[in-house]
Design a protein around this motif. Structure first.
Motif, PDB file in Angstrom:
ATOM      1  N   GLY A 106     -11.208  -7.578   4.810  1.00 43.29           N
ATOM      2  CA  GLY A 106     -10.128  -6.731   4.301  1.00 43.29           C
ATOM      3  C   GLY A 106      -8.798  -7.077   4.939  1.00 43.29           C
ATOM      4  O   GLY A 106      -8.604  -8.186   5.435  1.00 43.29           O
ATOM      5  N   ASN A 107      -7.884  -6.125   4.878  1.00 49.22           N
ATOM      6  CA  ASN A 107      -6.559  -6.359   5.468  1.00 49.22           C
ATOM      7  C   ASN A 107      -6.195  -5.140   6.313  1.00 49.22           C
ATOM      8  O   ASN A 107      -6.083  -4.027   5.795  1.00 49.22           O
ATOM      9  CB  ASN A 107      -5.531  -6.595   4.356  1.00 49.22           C
ATOM     10  N   LYS A 108      -6.040  -5.372   7.598  1.00 51.78           N
ATOM     11  CA  LYS A 108      -5.782  -4.247   8.520  1.00 51.78           C
ATOM     12  C   LYS A 108      -4.401  -3.639   8.309  1.00 51.78           C
ATOM     13  O   LYS A 108      -4.138  -2.529   8.773  1.00 51.78           O
ATOM     14  CB  LYS A 108      -5.956  -4.688   9.976  1.00 51.78           C
TER      15      LYS A 108
ATOM     16  N   GLY B 203      -6.767 -10.252   5.191  1.00 46.66           N
ATOM     17  CA  GLY B 203      -6.854 -10.358   3.731  1.00 46.66           C
ATOM     18  C   GLY B 203      -7.983 -11.195   3.200  1.00 46.66           C
ATOM     19  O   GLY B 203      -8.106 -11.358   1.987  1.00 46.66           O
TER      20      GLY B 203
ATOM     21  N   VAL C  82      -3.308  -2.835   5.317  1.00 48.69           N
ATOM     22  CA  VAL C  82      -3.619  -1.780   4.344  1.00 48.69           C
ATOM     23  C   VAL C  82      -4.204  -0.570   5.078  1.00 48.69           C
ATOM     24  O   VAL C  82      -3.787   0.577   4.860  1.00 48.69           O
ATOM     25  CB  VAL C  82      -4.649  -2.290   3.288  1.00 48.69           C
ATOM     26  N   ASP C  83      -5.169  -0.833   5.958  1.00 47.14           N
ATOM     27  CA  ASP C  83      -5.815   0.273   6.691  1.00 47.14           C
ATOM     28  C   ASP C  83      -4.779   1.069   7.497  1.00 47.14           C
ATOM     29  O   ASP C  83      -4.822   2.299   7.526  1.00 47.14           O
ATOM     30  CB  ASP C  83      -6.880  -0.264   7.666  1.00 47.14           C
TER      31      ASP C  83
ATOM     32  N   ARG D 282      -9.283 -10.716   9.033  1.00 42.55           N
ATOM     33  CA  ARG D 282      -8.790  -9.330   9.014  1.00 42.55           C
ATOM     34  C   ARG D 282      -7.412  -9.216   8.361  1.00 42.55           C
ATOM     35  O   ARG D 282      -6.829  -8.137   8.315  1.00 42.55           O
ATOM     36  CB  ARG D 282      -8.725  -8.786  10.451  1.00 42.55           C
TER      37      ARG D 282
ATOM     38  N   LYS E 215     -12.198 -12.137   4.503  1.00 43.59           N
ATOM     39  CA  LYS E 215     -13.533 -11.498   4.556  1.00 43.59           C
ATOM     40  C   LYS E 215     -13.555 -10.025   4.950  1.00 43.59           C
ATOM     41  O   LYS E 215     -14.345  -9.247   4.425  1.00 43.59           O
ATOM     42  CB  LYS E 215     -14.396 -12.263   5.579  1.00 43.59           C
TER      43      LYS E 215
ATOM     44  N   SER F  37       0.833  -1.213   0.000  1.00 46.11           N
ATOM     45  CA  SER F  37       0.000   0.000   0.000  1.00 46.11           C
ATOM     46  C   SER F  37       0.862   1.255   0.000  1.00 46.11           C
ATOM     47  O   SER F  37       0.556   2.217  -0.710  1.00 46.11           O
ATOM     48  CB  SER F  37      -0.909   0.054   1.233  1.00 46.11           C
TER      49      SER F  37
END
Ligand code: INI
Length: 159
Positions: free
Chosen positions: A137-139, A133, A141-142, A131, A135, A41
């Protein structure tokens, strides 16, 4: 809205920004997924690979100390904390997760340095996988995107 109202926010442009990432090894099968997503990211959003430093620590509990050293070095515009604390049958979870979040927040506030918080605190391995990658998303990335946004916001607020 009244045009005279001043609105300030950050953006997702990471060009020229330097980031330190502290990632724990405990539950590394999860944390490694957060780490590679966070790095991707940053790079996708303009951060140069040579402006990223990754520091590995044993567990989430050690994260704040490493973040503090990176903050003291003044080499970075922002930091990212990655880890995974999974609730077991002992009260250890509460201490590790609570103290880790408190420590990260203290470093962020005492140094005025944005820290993207990507330390999962979950009840089960399944929730962690979701969390990292699948269901939910990927934390990682956040945490990376939050770090870029907060760095760019602070630069504007400091003007
Ligand atoms: N550290 C983690 O990062 N995740 C965990 O789930 C965890 N649990 O469950 O115990 C954990 N413990 C280790 C801790 O972070 C320290 O490394 C250890 O206590 C040594 O200081």
């Amino acid at each position: 809205m009244d045009e005279r109202i001043i609105k300030t926010e950050g953006d997702c442009n990471g060009h020229g920004l330097r980031f330190g990432i502290v990632a724990s090894r405990f539950n590394d099968f999860i944390v490694d997924r957060l780490l590679s997503a966070a790095v991707d990211s940053l790079i996708k959003n303009g951060v140069d690979g040579s402006d990223i430093e990754i520091v590995r620590v044993p567990g989430a509990f050690e994260t704040s100390l490493a973040l503090q050293k990176l903050a003291e070095s003044k080499r970075y515009d922002g930091l990212i904390a990655l880890g995974c604390v999974i609730r077991g049958d002992t009260p250890h979870f509460e201490y590790v997760s609570g103290q880790t979040a408190k420590g990260v927040s203290e470093v962020m506030l005492s140094h005025g340095l944005p820290i993207g918080f990507g330390i999962l605190t979950v009840d089960s391995i399944e929730q962690a996988i979701e969390r990292a990658g699948t269901k939910a998303g990927n934390k990682g990335v956040d945490a990376a995107m939050t770090a870029i946004e907060m760095v760019t916001l602070l630069k504007r607020l400091n003007r």
